[in-house]
Each structure stands twice: as structure tokens, then as C-alpha cells.
Enzyme design. Structure first.
Site, PDB file in Angstrom:
ATOM      1  N   ASP A 139       0.808  -1.223   0.000  1.00 14.60           N
ATOM      2  CA  ASP A 139       0.000   0.000   0.000  1.00 14.60           C
ATOM      3  C   ASP A 139       0.845   1.278   0.000  1.00 14.60           C
ATOM      4  O   ASP A 139       1.919   1.328   0.593  1.00 14.60           O
ATOM      5  CB  ASP A 139      -0.904  -0.004   1.239  1.00 14.60           C
ATOM      6  CG  ASP A 139      -2.044   0.983   1.142  1.00 14.60           C
ATOM      7  OD1 ASP A 139      -2.631   1.113   0.053  1.00 14.60           O
ATOM      8  OD2 ASP A 139      -2.357   1.632   2.154  1.00 14.60           O
ATOM      9  N   HIS A 140       0.314   2.317  -0.653  1.00 12.21           N
ATOM     10  CA  HIS A 140       0.923   3.653  -0.684  1.00 12.21           C
ATOM     11  C   HIS A 140       2.407   3.599  -1.035  1.00 12.21           C
ATOM     12  O   HIS A 140       3.259   4.162  -0.338  1.00 12.21           O
ATOM     13  CB  HIS A 140       0.716   4.367   0.654  1.00 12.21           C
ATOM     14  CG  HIS A 140      -0.622   5.030   0.759  1.00 12.21           C
ATOM     15  ND1 HIS A 140      -0.971   6.136   0.015  1.00 12.21           N
ATOM     16  CD2 HIS A 140      -1.707   4.726   1.514  1.00 12.21           C
ATOM     17  CE1 HIS A 140      -2.209   6.504   0.309  1.00 12.21           C
ATOM     18  NE2 HIS A 140      -2.684   5.647   1.200  1.00 12.21           N
ATOM     19  N   ASP A 154       1.360   5.141  -5.416  1.00  9.21           N
ATOM     20  CA  ASP A 154       0.900   6.464  -4.997  1.00  9.21           C
ATOM     21  C   ASP A 154       1.769   7.573  -5.589  1.00  9.21           C
ATOM     22  O   ASP A 154       2.844   7.882  -5.089  1.00  9.21           O
ATOM     23  CB  ASP A 154       0.917   6.552  -3.470  1.00  9.21           C
ATOM     24  CG  ASP A 154       0.281   7.826  -2.947  1.00  9.21           C
ATOM     25  OD1 ASP A 154      -0.119   8.664  -3.763  1.00  9.21           O
ATOM     26  OD2 ASP A 154       0.180   7.973  -1.713  1.00  9.21           O
ATOM     27  N   HIS A 166      -6.651  10.358   6.196  1.00 12.22           N
ATOM     28  CA  HIS A 166      -5.840   9.370   6.902  1.00 12.22           C
ATOM     29  C   HIS A 166      -5.608   9.790   8.356  1.00 12.22           C
ATOM     30  O   HIS A 166      -5.655  10.972   8.695  1.00 12.22           O
ATOM     31  CB  HIS A 166      -4.470   9.218   6.232  1.00 12.22           C
ATOM     32  CG  HIS A 166      -4.521   8.622   4.866  1.00 12.22           C
ATOM     33  ND1 HIS A 166      -4.337   9.356   3.719  1.00 12.22           N
ATOM     34  CD2 HIS A 166      -4.726   7.352   4.448  1.00 12.22           C
ATOM     35  CE1 HIS A 166      -4.419   8.577   2.662  1.00 12.22           C
ATOM     36  NE2 HIS A 166      -4.659   7.350   3.077  1.00 12.22           N
ATOM     37  N   ASN A 208     -10.316   0.964   3.163  1.00 12.04           N
ATOM     38  CA  ASN A 208      -9.032   0.842   3.853  1.00 12.04           C
ATOM     39  C   ASN A 208      -9.130   1.299   5.304  1.00 12.04           C
ATOM     40  O   ASN A 208      -9.628   2.393   5.576  1.00 12.04           O
ATOM     41  CB  ASN A 208      -7.974   1.690   3.147  1.00 12.04           C
ATOM     42  CG  ASN A 208      -7.485   1.077   1.852  1.00 12.04           C
ATOM     43  OD1 ASN A 208      -8.102   0.168   1.306  1.00 12.04           O
ATOM     44  ND2 ASN A 208      -6.380   1.581   1.344  1.00 12.04           N
TER      45      ASN A 208
END
Length: 283
Positions: free
Chosen positions: A84-85, A106, A183, A234
Site C-alpha cells: 500500500d501507498h 501512490d 488518513h 481501507n
């Protein structure tokens, strides 16, 4: 059971009009809690390891990836492994050798043109190796090291027409969009723009992803999935909040204990309960 691909879980969820939750893994206990929560809920889930988590482990992906994959394979729940990211192309290229079936690449900090160019390159690389690629358009904000961002500020949210062009020009398999979440929220007060989610769903031919779901109330998540068409949800901070709260409570009552198993166990259980709770919202 064997690892299931993220693409398979997301496609099945979209076809059935439900969501699929993805939970961040930082430690072995996170992975164990996600598997336990999924088994408890009788639902599939995605274990995702972020670039920041890799940095926490000294920049080495192998050990935490192997641990998460081993936990997933030992579980009776259908589980996938997702990176992720990812901003580093070097880390992206490790995904295939470390057993990941999907990556969120990302490039959202770059200009639109550079985002499209670098993401298209990541997609081409991934698709040659059977890797499902997610990307982000818009500014979700709240990541560690970023300046505070108002999720409701002008220009922050994802534009449907731009999103359609972005998906067409990059070939991504899923798109994370900015629709009111952020986030690292520790309070669940975010208000989603469901009208915008609906417009994005109509404009974009790939599944939509909601980042920053820890700060979104239950009813907002359920509505986003069931009514508005969001697919991949997420969750990260909510697990850390549950873990830390349980550890603090134990240590407050047991001030002389030194065995980490005694306080990690309730922390892991708190995360498992949190996972099961989020999975119940998926429809």
C-alpha cells in the site's frame, strides 16, 4: 488456505454489491488480528503493508511480508496480500518477488501529468507480471509527514471527469478517491460526499477505494458501500487505536509486569474485534 488475489476479492465484492475491507499490517500481531477478525466475521479481507510500515522495519520488506503471508495462508478466511501507498519504484518492483498480488502505487503528490505518466509505467510493469494496480487521484491527506489538510477544502476532492480520463490514460485496476475522509483520524467524525461518490461510480469503470476509513462513522461506511458504490475500504488507524488503548489499560492495572505477551495479547484481541466490526459493515 492459499492466498487469494486482491483483484479477485475486489471483483467478487463489486459483483455482489458489497465491500471488501483492507487492514494495515505493521507488526505480526496486526496480521494475526486481521486473520482472527476475518474468521470471526466469516468474511474475506485484505492484509496491506504500507511503504511507511516497510520503513519502520528498517526498509526491509521481506520479513514482514513473509510473516503476513504465513498468517494468511494458515487462516480459514480468504485473505489477500497488498502493498500500500508505494511511492518508491524500487519497492514496487519487490512486490512480485515477495508474493504480493497487488500494489497501490501512490503518485498523488506529483502534478497531474507526472502522476499519469509514472502511474501508467507502474501499471504496465504490474500487468506484465499479473499484479493488480490501485492508484489515487485527489487529496485524501493525513499521512505521516504531510501538512494538515481540510478534506472539505476546494480542489481537494476528486473530479469525476478528471478521474475518468485518469483511469483511461493509466489503465489502473482501481481508484482511490478523495470524498471527505482523511488518513490517521482517531475520531470517527468524517462526513462523506455520497453524491460525489455516486458521480464517480458512474464516471469511472473500475472499483472505487476509500482511504482513511478509520475516521468514518459506521453508518457512513455502510451507506458508501451499499448505496453509493464504494468497494475497497481501507482501515489502519482504528486498529492502532484499539491496540494502544488495550495495552494502556493493561499496564495501568499491572504496573510491575514486564512480560510483553501479557499486554500484547489484549491489544491483539482488541484489534481482532475491531476488524470483525468493520467487516460487518461491508454488506
Amino acid at each position: 488456505m492459499p492466498l487469494v488475489s486482491t483483484g479477485e476479492l475486489v471483483s467478487a465484492a463489486q459483483a455482489e454489491g458489497r465491500g471488501i475491507a483492507a487492514f494495515n499490517v505493521i507488526t505480526l500481531e496486526h496480521a494475526e488480528a486481521i486473520a482472527a477478525g476475518a474468521e470471526r466475521a466469516g468474511a474475506p479481507a485484505i492484509l496491506q503493508i504500507s511503504e511507511n510500515a516497510v520503513k519502520f522495519h528498517g526498509g526491509r520488506l521481506s520479513a514482514i511480508a513473509a510473516a503476513a503471508a504465513a498468517v494468511a495462508r494458515a487462516s480459514s478466511a480468504p485473505l489477500a496480500l497488498h502493498l500500500d501507498h508505494v511511492e518508491s519504484v524500487e519497492l514496487l518492483h519487490q512486490a512480485h518477488t515477495e508474493g504480493f498480488g497487488s500494489v497501490m502505487f501512490d503518485a498523488s503528490k506529483l502534478s497531474y501529468e507526472e502522476n499519469v505518466r509514472t502511474t501508467a509505467e507502474a501499471v504496465a510493469w504490474g500487468h506484465e507480471r499479473g499484479i493488480w494496480i490501485e492508484a489515487e487521484l485527489g487529496k485524501v491527506g493525513g499521512k505521516e509527514g504531510e501538512a494538515p489538510l481540510d478534506a472539505h477544502a476546494p480542489g481537494v476532492r476528486t473530479d469525476p471527469a478528471e478521474a475518468a480520463a485518469y483511469v483511461r490514460d493509466t489503465g489502473v485496476d482501481a481508484l482511490a478517491v478523495a470524498v471527505g475522509s482523511s488518513h490517521a483520524m482517531t475520531e470517527r467524525t468524517a462526513a462523506l460526499d455520497h453524491e460525489l461518490i455516486g458521480r464517480l461510480r458512474e464516471a469511472v469503470p473500475v472499483p472505487l477505494v476509500l482511504h482513511g476509513s478509520s475516521g468514518v462513522p459506521d453508518e457512513e461506511i455502510r451507506r458508501a458501500v451499499v448505496s453509493s458504490g464504494m468497494v475497497k475500504i481501507n482501515v489502519g488507524t482504528a486498529l492502532n487505536t484499539a491496540f494502544t488503548g488495550a495495552v494502556r489499560a493493561y499496564l495501568a492495572e499491572n504496573t510491575t509486569g514486564v512480560d510483553p505477551r501479557k499486554y500484547i495479547a489484549p491489544g491483539r484481541e482488541a484489534m481482532a474485534s475491531t476488524v470483525a466490526g468493520f467487516l460487518a459493515l461491508m454488506g
